[in-house]
Design an enzyme around this catalytic site. Structure first.
Site, PDB file in Angstrom:
ATOM      1  N   ARG A  11      63.836  28.860  12.153  1.00 14.98           N
ATOM      2  CA  ARG A  11      65.056  28.473  12.574  1.00 14.98           C
ATOM      3  C   ARG A  11      65.040  28.811  14.165  1.00 14.98           C
ATOM      4  O   ARG A  11      65.257  28.007  14.902  1.00 14.98           O
ATOM      5  CB  ARG A  11      66.172  29.257  11.885  1.00 14.98           C
ATOM      6  CG  ARG A  11      67.225  28.952  12.095  1.00 14.98           C
ATOM      7  CD  ARG A  11      68.338  29.388  13.369  1.00 14.98           C
ATOM      8  NE  ARG A  11      67.895  31.069  13.340  1.00 14.98           N
ATOM      9  CZ  ARG A  11      68.232  31.499  14.511  1.00 14.98           C
ATOM     10  NH1 ARG A  11      68.682  31.034  15.517  1.00 14.98           N
ATOM     11  NH2 ARG A  11      68.333  32.855  14.773  1.00 14.98           N
ATOM     12  N   ASP A  12      64.673  30.112  14.381  1.00 15.56           N
ATOM     13  CA  ASP A  12      65.026  30.575  15.573  1.00 15.56           C
ATOM     14  C   ASP A  12      63.980  29.982  16.622  1.00 15.56           C
ATOM     15  O   ASP A  12      64.034  29.440  17.875  1.00 15.56           O
ATOM     16  CB  ASP A  12      64.742  32.241  15.887  1.00 15.56           C
ATOM     17  CG  ASP A  12      65.569  32.793  16.951  1.00 15.56           C
ATOM     18  OD1 ASP A  12      65.724  31.812  18.111  1.00 15.56           O
ATOM     19  OD2 ASP A  12      65.662  33.709  17.333  1.00 15.56           O
ATOM     20  N   CYS A  25      62.285  28.468  25.702  1.00 17.68           N
ATOM     21  CA  CYS A  25      63.409  27.569  26.423  1.00 17.68           C
ATOM     22  C   CYS A  25      62.713  26.551  27.031  1.00 17.68           C
ATOM     23  O   CYS A  25      62.136  26.987  28.083  1.00 17.68           O
ATOM     24  CB  CYS A  25      64.418  28.407  27.003  1.00 17.68           C
ATOM     25  SG  CYS A  25      65.683  27.487  27.739  1.00 17.68           S
TER      26      CYS A  25
END
Ligand SMILES: [Zn+2]
Length: 318
Positions: A16-17, A245
């Site tokens: 998920r993360d 990111c």
């Protein structure tokens, strides 16, 4: 005896993360292989998906199928993240054991992420708790308040402890089972973790039991050490430290699961997880996400010469 050591739960959140912040979409079959490999390594807690609109996050479009796969393992605790009531409804229907709703303490992050203020998000969390009651899921589904950007925020900078305290107090009024504190952006330092848990743990000792650290500045393991001293016994981690990111070169994701397990076992905690099998499982992520940055000190340096795996010792003693 190995099994009488204090237990610490390590939850894998890479599916998920880790995946939500990288560009390449992992094929569903590879996600299933990843779950299988971690289960085989002894991981019994996994956050495997989030219920956000597929348009916003194509990576999570297969949430229902991935969850169904994870649920085939009867002793695997399966968690899904939900940003709102609608997502919660789907997660309850999917039959997960735990639902985590992110509540961003930083107002700037909360607006950017879910277009709600932190207090609006607390209210939404209350509605999720009511929905759980109405759907008769109070027993089978545990509800987690995932407080995010607790220790700092890329948009807002400093997050005052008083702001976190206020959100914790409000969440305590809601019928939830667990409060998790997340260092979403990797701002936390050991001194700060000590200060924050020193104030917050006494407010909610029986429910504030989970910490979630990112390793952006290499502080995830030192932060874990401090959290352990405050009685935290469950930590999130991501295989190969997957995450980061695309817009912030050098940014890393969660603490690498294999590094965390290695450290915890060295301290005498029992995780039930085989670090050698975790290291081998990295190949699945590598193959499924060509070009994605993988992290982790253990993988870089290898296990120390003569390392004796606590998991094989346990098996030998049994
Ligand atoms: Zn995170």
């Amino acid at each position: 005896m190995a099994t009488s050591k204090p237990h610490v739960t390590v939850q894998e959140v890479g599916l998920r993360d880790g995946l939500q912040s990288i560009a390449g979409v992992m094929p569903t079959d590879e996600k299933k292989r990843w779950i299988d490999a971690e289960y085989a390594a002894g991981v019994r807690h996994m956050e495997v998906a989030s219920f956000v609109p597929a348009k916003l996050l194509p990576q999570m479009a297969d949430a229902v199928e991935v969850i169904a796969h994870a649920l085939r393992y009867p002793d695997l605790i399966v968690t899904a993240l939900v940003p709102n009531l609608k997502g919660a409804e789907k997660a309850f229907e999917a039959g997960v054991h735990r639902i985590v709703a992110p509540i961003s303490v930083s107002a700037a992050h909360s607006m950017a992420n879910v277009r709600k203020t932190p207090l609006d998000m607390v209210e939404e969390f209350g509605r999720i708790a009511d929905l759980r009651e109405a759907m008769g899921r109070r027993g089978p589904t545990r509800l987690i308040a995932g407080l995010s950007t607790v220790f700092g925020c890329t948009l807002q900078g400093d997050v005052p402890l008083d702001d976190v305290r206020e959100i914790v107090l409000r969440v305590l009024d809601i019928d939830c089972d667990i409060i998790a504190l997340a260092d979403t952006t990797g701002h936390a330092t050991p001194g700060q973790v000590d200060r924050f848990f020193g104030v917050l743990r006494p407010l909610a000792e029986d429910r504030l039991t989970v910490a979630h650290f990112h390793d952006t500045r290499g502080m995830a393991l030192p932060n874990t050490m401090i959290a352990l001293q405050h009685g935290i016994r469950e930590f999130d981690a991501s295989l190969a430290g997957l995450g980061g990111c695309p817009h912030a070169p050098g940014a890393t994701g969660n603490v690498a699961t294999e590094d965390l397990v290695f450290m915890l076992e060295s301290l005498g905690y029992h995780t039930g997880i085989d670090v050698e099998k975790l290291l081998a499982a990295r190949a699945i992520v590598q193959r499924a996400l060509p070009g994605a940055a993988l992290f982790g000190s253990l993988a870089r340096a290898g296990l120390p010469k003569g390392y004796s795996n606590p998991q094989s010792e346990t098996k030998a003693a049994a």
